[in-house]
Write an enzyme that holds these catalytic residues in place. Structure first.
Site, PDB file in Angstrom:
ATOM      1  CG  ASN A 162      -0.558  42.300  69.132  1.00  0.00           C
ATOM      2  OD1 ASN A 162      -0.856  41.172  69.547  1.00  0.00           O
ATOM      3  ND2 ASN A 162      -1.483  43.174  68.775  1.00  0.00           N
ATOM      4  CD  GLU A 183      -2.256  40.488  66.554  1.00  0.00           C
ATOM      5  OE1 GLU A 183      -3.175  41.189  66.075  1.00  0.00           O
ATOM      6  OE2 GLU A 183      -1.059  40.611  66.202  1.00  0.00           O
ATOM      7  CG  ASP A 206      -1.835  49.744  60.702  1.00  0.00           C
ATOM      8  OD1 ASP A 206      -1.954  48.505  60.715  1.00  0.00           O
ATOM      9  OD2 ASP A 206      -2.788  50.529  60.810  1.00  0.00           O
TER      10      ASP A 206
END
Length: 335
Positions: free
Chosen positions: A212, A215, A283
């Site tokens: 993301n 990150e 996810d």
């Protein structure tokens, strides 16, 4: 039905039966749902009158559950403790039709448990029971060996890393060594890594990584504030992890997909949805994008379907897999 919507529906159908291996941290998400009508006399905090308890699959388990909802054939590899929560996790997998022969029991650590207190339709507090240290050498070796034996049985591998100790150098070395022997890679058998900061140095020679914004900034050293900076960050991560592709999730700014062999990224705008909870959106992107590639889709179509799936998830409360009927409804409206 519009042409693109028809292609997305066709892709959903193609995913059915696709065998996928999910490797990662298994988490039991426990929700205590209740009502808030008063404040405690002991401290200035609300009192939640709990009415019901609900257990859900979290972490890599939520990825597996999303894949199963899509109709894929799913095998999960992970670690649970020798405790009642571990038994509950295995029971949830079995009820969902997810193969859990790759789940090993480690008596030296607890099953990771996240308990959320829910009142007035929102999360009041969360408390975690976990051990984020690596399992001992024997457990790591046993787990890596089991993963190695399962790679040949599937068309894609997802590494769902939540930083709880399951993903180790032993596991990543197994995937690296499997590259030439089982032809891992995009267009063959993609390996998708959902990265965690504690393990950035472990990832190497992978097909795809899906960080993301936060990150990607941490791993690349680039502050992402527009499309150009996002593209620079993705370029750095391709080199750092020797990845074939980076799928950069930018929340309200959608997805940026950059391939190693392409000079321009694919940019997919977000789908306008009312956002209740972003839990599980990553996810959904990981599961749907990987399964789509394994089913033969090109990255753009895979990204569009994954983006729509994330839009469905953020409209729900708590960690949930993609609701397929809602996804199909969203596809019908897709332009």
């Amino acid at each position: 039905m519009k042409k693109r919507a028809k292609e997305l529906k066709s892709l959903l159908n193609a995913i059915k039966g696709t065998p996928v291996l999910v490797v990662g941290d298994l988490i039991l998400d426990r929700y205590l749902w209740g009502e808030v009508e008063r404040i405690s006399q002991e401290a200035p905090v609300p009192i939640v009158d709990v009415k019901r308890s609900e257990d859900r699959l979290g972490g890599a388990g939520n990825v597996a559950r999303t894949l199963r909802n899509l109709g894929a054939t799913v095998t999960i590899s992970g670690i649970v403790g020798a405790d009642t929560d571990g038994v509950e996790v295995l029971g949830l997998f079995k009820r969902e039709g997810i193969g859990c022969g790759g789940v090993i029991e480690d008596s030296k650590r607890p099953t990771t448990l996240k308990t959320r207190i829910m009142g007035r339709g929102q999360q009041m507090v969360r408390f975690d029971l976990e051990d984020r240290r690596l399992p001992d050498q024997e457990a790591r070796a046993r787990f890596a060996k089991d993963v190695e034996e399962r790679i040949s049985e599937v068309k894609a591998v997802i590494v769902s890393d939540y930083g709880k100790g399951t993903i180790s150098s032993e596991v990543m070395n197994v995937l690296d060594a499997a590259n030439p022997s089982t032809k891992l890679g995009i267009g063959l058998k993609p390996v998708m890594v959902d990265p965690h900061p504690r393990n950035y140095d472990l990832y190497k020679n992978i097909s795809i990584a899906k960080p993301n914004r936060k990150e990607a900034e941490a791993a690349s050293g680039i502050s992402i504030h527009d499309r150009e900076s996002a593209e620079r960050a993705a370029e750095i991560l391709i080199k750092r992890w020797n990845a074939e592709m980076i799928v950069l999730s930018l929340s309200e700014d959608g997805l940026l997909i950059l391939s190693k062999d392409e000079s321009k990224p694919i940019v997919i705008p977000t789908v306008a949805q009312e956002v209740f909870d972003v839990s599980g959106a990553g996810d959904a992107v990981v599961a749907i994008f990987t399964a789509s590639l394994a089913a033969g889709a090109d990255p753009k179509l895979a990204g569009e379907l994954a983006n729509l799936g994330a839009g469905v998830v953020v409209s729900e409360i708590g960690t949930v897999p993609v609701n397929i009927s809602k996804l199909e409804h969203l596809i019908d409206r897709y332009d």
